[in-house]
Enzyme design. Structure first.
Site, PDB file in Angstrom:
ATOM      1  N   GLY A  10       0.829  -1.211   0.000  1.00  0.00           N
ATOM      2  CA  GLY A  10       0.000   0.000   0.000  1.00  0.00           C
ATOM      3  C   GLY A  10       0.859   1.255   0.000  1.00  0.00           C
ATOM      4  O   GLY A  10       2.095   1.178   0.025  1.00  0.00           O
ATOM      5  N   ILE A  37      -5.229 -10.273   6.672  1.00  0.00           N
ATOM      6  CA  ILE A  37      -5.496 -10.096   8.112  1.00  0.00           C
ATOM      7  C   ILE A  37      -6.902 -10.541   8.520  1.00  0.00           C
ATOM      8  O   ILE A  37      -7.197 -10.636   9.704  1.00  0.00           O
ATOM      9  CB  ILE A  37      -5.204  -8.644   8.598  1.00  0.00           C
ATOM     10  CG1 ILE A  37      -6.107  -7.619   7.921  1.00  0.00           C
ATOM     11  CG2 ILE A  37      -3.732  -8.300   8.430  1.00  0.00           C
ATOM     12  CD1 ILE A  37      -6.040  -6.232   8.565  1.00  0.00           C
ATOM     13  N   ASP A 102      -8.845  10.479  10.060  1.00  0.00           N
ATOM     14  CA  ASP A 102      -9.702  11.600  10.469  1.00  0.00           C
ATOM     15  C   ASP A 102     -11.180  11.330  10.140  1.00  0.00           C
ATOM     16  O   ASP A 102     -12.051  12.031  10.636  1.00  0.00           O
ATOM     17  CB  ASP A 102      -9.258  12.874   9.752  1.00  0.00           C
ATOM     18  CG  ASP A 102      -9.406  12.750   8.251  1.00  0.00           C
ATOM     19  OD1 ASP A 102      -8.683  11.915   7.668  1.00  0.00           O
ATOM     20  OD2 ASP A 102     -10.248  13.445   7.658  1.00  0.00           O
ATOM     21  N   TYR A 125     -16.798   3.635   5.729  1.00  0.00           N
ATOM     22  CA  TYR A 125     -15.340   3.558   5.898  1.00  0.00           C
ATOM     23  C   TYR A 125     -14.933   4.098   7.276  1.00  0.00           C
ATOM     24  O   TYR A 125     -14.222   3.432   8.039  1.00  0.00           O
ATOM     25  CB  TYR A 125     -14.640   4.337   4.781  1.00  0.00           C
ATOM     26  CG  TYR A 125     -13.170   4.589   5.026  1.00  0.00           C
ATOM     27  CD1 TYR A 125     -12.238   3.548   4.951  1.00  0.00           C
ATOM     28  CD2 TYR A 125     -12.700   5.868   5.341  1.00  0.00           C
ATOM     29  CE1 TYR A 125     -10.885   3.780   5.194  1.00  0.00           C
ATOM     30  CE2 TYR A 125     -11.362   6.112   5.579  1.00  0.00           C
ATOM     31  CZ  TYR A 125     -10.454   5.066   5.505  1.00  0.00           C
ATOM     32  OH  TYR A 125      -9.112   5.301   5.744  1.00  0.00           O
ATOM     33  N   LYS A 129     -13.345   1.992  10.449  1.00  0.00           N
ATOM     34  CA  LYS A 129     -12.033   2.316  11.012  1.00  0.00           C
ATOM     35  C   LYS A 129     -12.164   2.579  12.525  1.00  0.00           C
ATOM     36  O   LYS A 129     -11.307   2.184  13.308  1.00  0.00           O
ATOM     37  CB  LYS A 129     -11.422   3.534  10.312  1.00  0.00           C
ATOM     38  CG  LYS A 129     -10.987   3.293   8.873  1.00  0.00           C
ATOM     39  CD  LYS A 129      -9.815   2.343   8.713  1.00  0.00           C
ATOM     40  CE  LYS A 129      -8.523   2.915   9.242  1.00  0.00           C
ATOM     41  NZ  LYS A 129      -7.386   1.962   9.017  1.00  0.00           N
ATOM     42  N   TRP A 150      -5.328  12.861   4.684  1.00  0.00           N
ATOM     43  CA  TRP A 150      -4.831  13.434   3.419  1.00  0.00           C
ATOM     44  C   TRP A 150      -3.437  12.891   3.059  1.00  0.00           C
ATOM     45  O   TRP A 150      -2.468  13.651   2.887  1.00  0.00           O
ATOM     46  CB  TRP A 150      -4.778  14.956   3.517  1.00  0.00           C
ATOM     47  CG  TRP A 150      -6.099  15.642   3.495  1.00  0.00           C
ATOM     48  CD1 TRP A 150      -7.303  15.145   3.897  1.00  0.00           C
ATOM     49  CD2 TRP A 150      -6.360  16.981   3.040  1.00  0.00           C
ATOM     50  NE1 TRP A 150      -8.291  16.085   3.733  1.00  0.00           N
ATOM     51  CE2 TRP A 150      -7.733  17.221   3.214  1.00  0.00           C
ATOM     52  CE3 TRP A 150      -5.571  17.997   2.518  1.00  0.00           C
ATOM     53  CZ2 TRP A 150      -8.336  18.438   2.875  1.00  0.00           C
ATOM     54  CZ3 TRP A 150      -6.167  19.214   2.193  1.00  0.00           C
ATOM     55  CH2 TRP A 150      -7.531  19.420   2.364  1.00  0.00           C
TER      56      TRP A 150
HETATM   57  N1  LIG Z   1      -4.936   7.359   1.908  1.00  0.00           N
HETATM   58  C1  LIG Z   1      -5.353   8.310   2.736  1.00  0.00           C
HETATM   59  O1  LIG Z   1      -5.567   9.471   2.343  1.00  0.00           O
HETATM   60  C2  LIG Z   1      -5.570   7.979   4.187  1.00  0.00           C
HETATM   61  C3  LIG Z   1      -6.093   8.981   5.017  1.00  0.00           C
HETATM   62  C4  LIG Z   1      -6.271   8.703   6.364  1.00  0.00           C
HETATM   63  C5  LIG Z   1      -5.930   7.475   6.876  1.00  0.00           C
HETATM   64  N2  LIG Z   1      -5.442   6.505   6.060  1.00  0.00           N
HETATM   65  C6  LIG Z   1      -5.101   5.210   6.663  1.00  0.00           C
HETATM   66  O2  LIG Z   1      -3.723   4.963   6.423  1.00  0.00           O
HETATM   67  C7  LIG Z   1      -3.493   3.566   6.322  1.00  0.00           C
HETATM   68  C8  LIG Z   1      -2.707   3.267   5.080  1.00  0.00           C
HETATM   69  O3  LIG Z   1      -3.455   3.738   3.960  1.00  0.00           O
HETATM   70  P1  LIG Z   1      -2.899   3.707   2.493  1.00  0.00           P
HETATM   71  O4  LIG Z   1      -3.224   4.998   1.858  1.00  0.00           O
HETATM   72  O5  LIG Z   1      -1.507   3.217   2.503  1.00  0.00           O
HETATM   73  O6  LIG Z   1      -3.868   2.596   1.870  1.00  0.00           O
HETATM   74  P2  LIG Z   1      -3.678   1.691   0.592  1.00  0.00           P
HETATM   75  O7  LIG Z   1      -2.678   2.272  -0.340  1.00  0.00           O
HETATM   76  O8  LIG Z   1      -5.054   1.392   0.094  1.00  0.00           O
HETATM   77  O9  LIG Z   1      -3.032   0.367   1.198  1.00  0.00           O
HETATM   78  C9  LIG Z   1      -3.757  -0.524   1.966  1.00  0.00           C
HETATM   79  C10 LIG Z   1      -3.132  -1.888   1.791  1.00  0.00           C
HETATM   80  O10 LIG Z   1      -3.864  -2.821   2.584  1.00  0.00           O
HETATM   81  C11 LIG Z   1      -3.943  -4.028   1.854  1.00  0.00           C
HETATM   82  N3  LIG Z   1      -5.060  -4.857   2.307  1.00  0.00           N
HETATM   83  C12 LIG Z   1      -6.376  -4.714   2.017  1.00  0.00           C
HETATM   84  N4  LIG Z   1      -7.069  -5.718   2.577  1.00  0.00           N
HETATM   85  C13 LIG Z   1      -6.178  -6.500   3.233  1.00  0.00           C
HETATM   86  C14 LIG Z   1      -6.271  -7.676   4.001  1.00  0.00           C
HETATM   87  N5  LIG Z   1      -7.447  -8.295   4.197  1.00  0.00           N
HETATM   88  N6  LIG Z   1      -5.150  -8.214   4.527  1.00  0.00           N
HETATM   89  C15 LIG Z   1      -3.944  -7.628   4.314  1.00  0.00           C
HETATM   90  N7  LIG Z   1      -3.775  -6.519   3.591  1.00  0.00           N
HETATM   91  C16 LIG Z   1      -4.891  -5.949   3.068  1.00  0.00           C
HETATM   92  C17 LIG Z   1      -4.123  -3.597   0.411  1.00  0.00           C
HETATM   93  O11 LIG Z   1      -3.743  -4.639  -0.440  1.00  0.00           O
HETATM   94  P3  LIG Z   1      -4.535  -4.889  -1.830  1.00  0.00           P
HETATM   95  O12 LIG Z   1      -4.287  -3.669  -2.659  1.00  0.00           O
HETATM   96  O13 LIG Z   1      -3.899  -6.119  -2.362  1.00  0.00           O
HETATM   97  O14 LIG Z   1      -5.972  -5.053  -1.453  1.00  0.00           O
HETATM   98  C18 LIG Z   1      -3.176  -2.395   0.336  1.00  0.00           C
HETATM   99  O15 LIG Z   1      -1.895  -2.796  -0.068  1.00  0.00           O
HETATM  100  C19 LIG Z   1      -4.870   2.904   6.385  1.00  0.00           C
HETATM  101  O16 LIG Z   1      -5.123   2.463   7.705  1.00  0.00           O
HETATM  102  C20 LIG Z   1      -5.829   4.033   6.049  1.00  0.00           C
HETATM  103  O17 LIG Z   1      -7.098   3.828   6.618  1.00  0.00           O
HETATM  104  C21 LIG Z   1      -5.234   6.737   4.718  1.00  0.00           C
END
Ligand SMILES: NC(=O)c1ccc[n+]([C@@H]2O[C@H](COP(=O)([O-])OP(=O)(O)OC[C@H]3O[C@@H](n4cnc5c(N)ncnc54)[C@H](OP(=O)(O)O)[C@@H]3O)[C@@H](O)[C@H]2O)c1
Length: 293
Positions: A10, A37, A102, A125, A129, A150
């Protein structure tokens, strides 16, 4: 230090693996295929085989709009998956660092959100969370929950990449100017989590486990963020034209899930308890991301 990272492909997970390797940690990065997971038996098997010093959970269901119609899937990853990790970490006495969002808030507060503000998610979502945070807090005491917002970075899809892609086909763009937050780089989140993991007193009873907000400065609107992206891209030669950016209201850019108007998180607690300073997104992180697009 032996570190097990979930969601390793990710946006944040990729930077976590890279940064942990750079710091000479022994890194075990698992993709969703290698370690799902939602499957407790696999979580148990991998974590107990490796016996890491710390587990960092970067795995999540992050499709905000799609989650409205895939509620079960979102909860399976964001709540049940986190509970599995917490149970396994508890059984093996391993600290668990977890990332949240957030979106647990409704965004109606005028000032930045603190850790004591009451969550009120307005999307599946956000609710999933929050359910994950609660599951972790109820299960295992040696945890850090890092709420971020963000997120942008070199790897994966994000606002910076979208702006650069759109700039290839047009000279003008309209961007929302009534949602306020702080762009936070995936790399800075990885650095923050690894700084916490590095603390030598990790595992001690008096370690300040708990819920923390982490964000970069300064706060901006999406419109202001877009202007900064195009300005830096042009200034450093990655964009060969001037992009015209028009400010619009959220009502002119409807999405299935209404985005919070205020996504700003207050970062005083993490600085005070864990000596983690907030990062500044404009000076280093944005330009690095543009460079490597
Ligand atoms: N992106 C944002 O703007 C944002 C904002 C606030 C908080 N967050 C939080 O930050 C964290 C990281 O976000 P990110 O942007 O890095 O998200 P991301 O790019 O969507 O990465 C999430 C990863 O989790 C993997 N995943 C999904 N289902 C899974 C499972 N059952 N078992 C194991 N792995 C799994 C996905 O793999 P696949 O692609 O193979 O499904 C993906 O590689 C998350 O907790 C998110 O809620 C993100």
């Amino acid at each position: 230090m032996k570190i097990l990272i979930t969601g390793a492909k990710g946006q944040v997970g990729t930077d976590l693996v890279l940064e942990a390797k750079k710091r000479n940690h022994q890194v075990f990065g698992f993709t969703s295929t290698d370690l799902d997971i939602t499957n407790k038996a696999i979580v148990d098997r991998e974590v107990s085989t490796i016996k890491p010093d710390v587990v960092i959970n970067a795995a999540a269901y992050t499709a905000v709009d799609k989650a409205e119609t895939e509620k079960e899937k979102a909860y399976a990853v964001n709540e049940t998956g986190v509970k599995h990790l917490a149970e396994t970490c508890k059984a093996l006495d391993i600290p668990l660092l977890h990332i949240s969002t957030d979106y647990v808030f409704d965004g109606n507060k005028k000032e930045p959100y603190t850790e004591t503000d009451i969550p009120n998610p307005t999307s599946v979502y956000g609710a999933s969370k929050l359910a994950g945070e609660i599951a972790l807090q109820k299960t295992w005491k040696k945890y850090i929950i890092l709420r971020v917002s963000w997120v942008f970075g070199e790897h994966g899809n994000n606002f910076v990449k979208t702006m650069l892609r759109l700039a290839k086909g047009r000279d003008e763009i309209s961007v929302v100017n009534d949602q306020f937050g702080a762009p936070t780089s995936a790399k800075s989140i990885a650095e923050c989590l690894l700084n916490i993991a590095d603390k030598t007193n990790f595992g001690k009873q008096d370690f300040p486990w708990g819920l923390y907000h982490y964000q970069s400065d300064p706060g901006v609107t999406w419109y202001e963020f877009a202007k900064e992206i195009f300005s830096q891209a042009k200034g450093s030669g990655f964009l060969d034209k001037e992009m015209i950016v028009h400010p619009i209201g959220s009502d002119q850019f409807p999405t299935p899930v209404k985005r919070p108007l205020n996504s700003k998180l207050e970062g005083g607690k993490i600085n005070q308890n864990l000596s983690v300073p907030l990062s500044e997104w404009r000076s280093t992180y944005l330009i690095e991301c543009l460079k490597n697009d």
